[in-house]
Scaffold this motif. Structure first.
Motif, PDB file in Angstrom:
ATOM      1  N   GLU A  32       0.295  -1.047   0.026  1.00 35.22           N
ATOM      2  CA  GLU A  32       0.011  -0.264   0.313  1.00 35.22           C
ATOM      3  C   GLU A  32       0.882   1.168   0.067  1.00 35.22           C
ATOM      4  O   GLU A  32       1.784   1.174   0.944  1.00 35.22           O
ATOM      5  CB  GLU A  32      -1.054   0.002   1.241  1.00 35.22           C
ATOM      6  N   PHE A  34       2.030   5.272  -0.868  1.00 40.98           N
ATOM      7  CA  PHE A  34       1.268   7.169  -1.041  1.00 40.98           C
ATOM      8  C   PHE A  34       2.330   7.635  -1.078  1.00 40.98           C
ATOM      9  O   PHE A  34       3.487   7.261  -1.372  1.00 40.98           O
ATOM     10  CB  PHE A  34       1.475   7.085   0.203  1.00 40.98           C
ATOM     11  N   TYR A  36       3.589  11.192   0.303  1.00 42.25           N
ATOM     12  CA  TYR A  36       3.084  12.861   0.471  1.00 42.25           C
ATOM     13  C   TYR A  36       4.340  13.859  -0.190  1.00 42.25           C
ATOM     14  O   TYR A  36       4.851  13.872  -0.462  1.00 42.25           O
ATOM     15  CB  TYR A  36       4.022  12.618   2.732  1.00 42.25           C
ATOM     16  N   ARG A  43       3.021  21.781   7.598  1.00 39.85           N
ATOM     17  CA  ARG A  43       3.663  20.288   7.815  1.00 39.85           C
ATOM     18  C   ARG A  43       3.190  19.209   6.612  1.00 39.85           C
ATOM     19  O   ARG A  43       3.028  19.645   5.322  1.00 39.85           O
ATOM     20  CB  ARG A  43       2.183  20.422   8.428  1.00 39.85           C
ATOM     21  N   LEU A  44       3.662  18.028   6.714  1.00 34.53           N
ATOM     22  CA  LEU A  44       3.437  16.978   5.446  1.00 34.53           C
ATOM     23  C   LEU A  44       1.963  16.831   4.803  1.00 34.53           C
ATOM     24  O   LEU A  44       1.560  16.341   6.326  1.00 34.53           O
ATOM     25  CB  LEU A  44       4.278  15.714   6.109  1.00 34.53           C
ATOM     26  N   LEU A  46      -0.849  14.161   2.703  1.00 37.54           N
ATOM     27  CA  LEU A  46      -1.635  13.284   1.211  1.00 37.54           C
ATOM     28  C   LEU A  46      -1.525  14.052   0.080  1.00 37.54           C
ATOM     29  O   LEU A  46      -1.723  14.392   0.388  1.00 37.54           O
ATOM     30  CB  LEU A  46      -2.081  12.582   2.094  1.00 37.54           C
ATOM     31  N   ARG A  49      -2.108   7.617  -2.851  1.00 38.54           N
ATOM     32  CA  ARG A  49      -2.267   6.701  -2.919  1.00 38.54           C
ATOM     33  C   ARG A  49      -2.552   6.041  -3.592  1.00 38.54           C
ATOM     34  O   ARG A  49      -3.636   6.301  -4.555  1.00 38.54           O
ATOM     35  CB  ARG A  49      -2.919   6.464  -1.656  1.00 38.54           C
ATOM     36  N   ASN A  90       2.486   1.217   3.459  1.00 35.36           N
ATOM     37  CA  ASN A  90       2.082   0.688   4.500  1.00 35.36           C
ATOM     38  C   ASN A  90       2.536  -0.845   4.697  1.00 35.36           C
ATOM     39  O   ASN A  90       1.795  -1.467   3.694  1.00 35.36           O
ATOM     40  CB  ASN A  90       0.982   1.407   4.975  1.00 35.36           C
ATOM     41  N   GLY A  92       0.902  -1.881   7.355  1.00 42.14           N
ATOM     42  CA  GLY A  92      -0.169  -3.069   8.343  1.00 42.14           C
ATOM     43  C   GLY A  92       0.061  -2.438   9.639  1.00 42.14           C
ATOM     44  O   GLY A  92      -0.461  -0.911   9.238  1.00 42.14           O
ATOM     45  N   PHE A  95       4.366   2.461   8.901  1.00 45.45           N
ATOM     46  CA  PHE A  95       4.607   3.061   7.457  1.00 45.45           C
ATOM     47  C   PHE A  95       5.720   2.738   7.506  1.00 45.45           C
ATOM     48  O   PHE A  95       6.864   3.830   7.873  1.00 45.45           O
ATOM     49  CB  PHE A  95       3.977   4.330   7.946  1.00 45.45           C
TER      50      PHE A  95
ATOM     51  N   VAL B   4      -3.913  18.357  14.018  1.00 38.91           N
ATOM     52  CA  VAL B   4      -3.086  17.528  14.771  1.00 38.91           C
ATOM     53  C   VAL B   4      -1.900  18.538  15.396  1.00 38.91           C
ATOM     54  O   VAL B   4      -1.554  19.423  14.597  1.00 38.91           O
ATOM     55  CB  VAL B   4      -2.232  16.607  13.796  1.00 38.91           C
ATOM     56  N   LEU B  91       7.933  14.046  15.150  1.00 40.62           N
ATOM     57  CA  LEU B  91       5.733  14.349  13.971  1.00 40.62           C
ATOM     58  C   LEU B  91       5.239  13.221  14.874  1.00 40.62           C
ATOM     59  O   LEU B  91       5.271  11.969  15.464  1.00 40.62           O
ATOM     60  CB  LEU B  91       6.032  13.618  12.522  1.00 40.62           C
ATOM     61  N   PRO B  99      -4.299   1.465  10.192  1.00 43.10           N
ATOM     62  CA  PRO B  99      -3.861   1.038   9.107  1.00 43.10           C
ATOM     63  C   PRO B  99      -3.986   0.478   7.963  1.00 43.10           C
ATOM     64  O   PRO B  99      -3.922   0.654   6.751  1.00 43.10           O
ATOM     65  CB  PRO B  99      -1.939   0.947   9.715  1.00 43.10           C
ATOM     66  N   GLN B 102      -6.560   1.985   5.929  1.00 41.14           N
ATOM     67  CA  GLN B 102      -5.803   3.297   4.825  1.00 41.14           C
ATOM     68  C   GLN B 102      -6.492   4.867   4.675  1.00 41.14           C
ATOM     69  O   GLN B 102      -6.825   5.477   4.319  1.00 41.14           O
ATOM     70  CB  GLN B 102      -6.024   2.155   3.473  1.00 41.14           C
ATOM     71  N   THR B 104      -6.593   7.986   5.450  1.00 42.55           N
ATOM     72  CA  THR B 104      -5.706   9.419   5.827  1.00 42.55           C
ATOM     73  C   THR B 104      -4.462   9.211   7.267  1.00 42.55           C
ATOM     74  O   THR B 104      -5.349   9.590   7.072  1.00 42.55           O
ATOM     75  CB  THR B 104      -6.000  10.611   4.867  1.00 42.55           C
ATOM     76  N   GLN B 105      -3.319   9.642   7.419  1.00 46.19           N
ATOM     77  CA  GLN B 105      -2.873  10.128   8.141  1.00 46.19           C
ATOM     78  C   GLN B 105      -2.761  11.594   8.579  1.00 46.19           C
ATOM     79  O   GLN B 105      -1.961  11.863   7.380  1.00 46.19           O
ATOM     80  CB  GLN B 105      -1.001   9.610   8.088  1.00 46.19           C
ATOM     81  N   PHE B 107      -0.917  15.194   9.692  1.00 44.48           N
ATOM     82  CA  PHE B 107       0.269  14.969  10.798  1.00 44.48           C
ATOM     83  C   PHE B 107       0.443  16.859  11.027  1.00 44.48           C
ATOM     84  O   PHE B 107      -0.304  17.457  10.659  1.00 44.48           O
ATOM     85  CB  PHE B 107       2.049  15.148   9.477  1.00 44.48           C
ATOM     86  N   GLY B 108       1.450  16.960  12.153  1.00 45.72           N
ATOM     87  CA  GLY B 108       0.848  17.372  13.486  1.00 45.72           C
ATOM     88  C   GLY B 108       2.740  18.388  13.043  1.00 45.72           C
ATOM     89  O   GLY B 108       2.886  17.862  11.682  1.00 45.72           O
TER      90      GLY B 108
END
Lengths: 107, 116
Positions: A32, A34, A36, A43-44, A46, A49, A90, A92, A95, B4, B91, B99, B102, B104-105, B107-108
């Motif tokens: 999986e 992505f 970013y 900030r980081l 997405l 994906r 990813n 599981g 990351f 975040v 971070l 996870p 799937q 979206t994460q 981030f702070g």
């Protein structure tokens, strides 16, 4: 072992030129993947994906399992694309991020 | 709503000091991740929580690192007896599901730790 490899730390292209940011991964399971992006002083976040098969801000990325790659492409680079790009895998619970490619689009 | 948040944004510590870094995830987000990003590197996974349960802490570099999320929302990453090699940006990210979903994460902004 490095799970995600981004071979280019720095990449410069002229505005309007095509751009490709390379990403290769190492994983025996079903990956999986992505992309970013981190714009200056932000900030980081997405970008896209692989499972969505979407195009965001003109960027696309195709998963090539044979070549274990997930390269990010855009046909015509814009100045606002200048940023740091990270490929991520990813597996599981974890990351794995690549070391990132800094893209500069020259006006 | 707010994204975040992390505090402090910057921390300077003397070698040997203990530090505590805080992460406020997006309200309702089940998953919370901590990453360490050294200069010129990508984020490296440290640990993962699903609600209050720490499901994976395999990325913590030593037993000086400890993370908790006692009520399933705010999380604290504690580093004891800091060393110079701990200098990095820490971070935090949260996601609505796990996870495997799937999700979206988000981030702070990170906490930049400098150990002198």
């Amino acid at each position: 072992a490095q799970r995600v490899t981004q071979p280019e730390k720095l990449l410069s292209v002229f505005k309007g030129a095509p751009v490709e940011l390379k990403c290769n991964y190492s994983y025996s399971g079903s990956p999986e993947l992505f992309w970013y992006v981190q714009y200056s002083r932000q900030r980081l976040q997405l970008l896209l994906r692989h499972i969505s098969r979407e195009s965001i801000k003109g960027f696309t990325a195709d998963l090539n399992k044979g070549e274990t790659s997930f390269h990010l492409k855009k046909p015509f680079a814009q100045e606002e694309d200048s940023a740091m790009y990270y490929c991520a895998l990813n597996t599981g619970n974890q990351f794995y991020f690549g070391t990132g490619t800094s893209l500069t689009v020259i006006p | 709503g707010a994204g975040v948040s992390q505090s402090p944004r910057y921390k300077v510590a003397k070698r040997g000091q203990d530090v505590a870094l805080r992460c406020d995830p997006i309200s309702g987000h089940v998953s919370l991740f901590w990453y360490q990003q050294a200069l010129g590197q990508g984020p490296e996974f440290l640990t993962y929580f699903q609600n209050e349960a720490q499901l994976d802490k395999s990325g913590l570099p030593s037993d000086r690192f400890f993370a908790e999320r006692p009520e399933g929302s705010v999380s604290t990453l504690k580093i004891q007896r800091t060393q110079q090699e701990d200098s990095a940006v820490y971070l935090c990210a949260s996601s609505l599901g796990g996870p495997l979903d799937q999700e979206t994460q988000y981030f702070g902004p990170g906490t930049r730790l400098l150990v002198l």
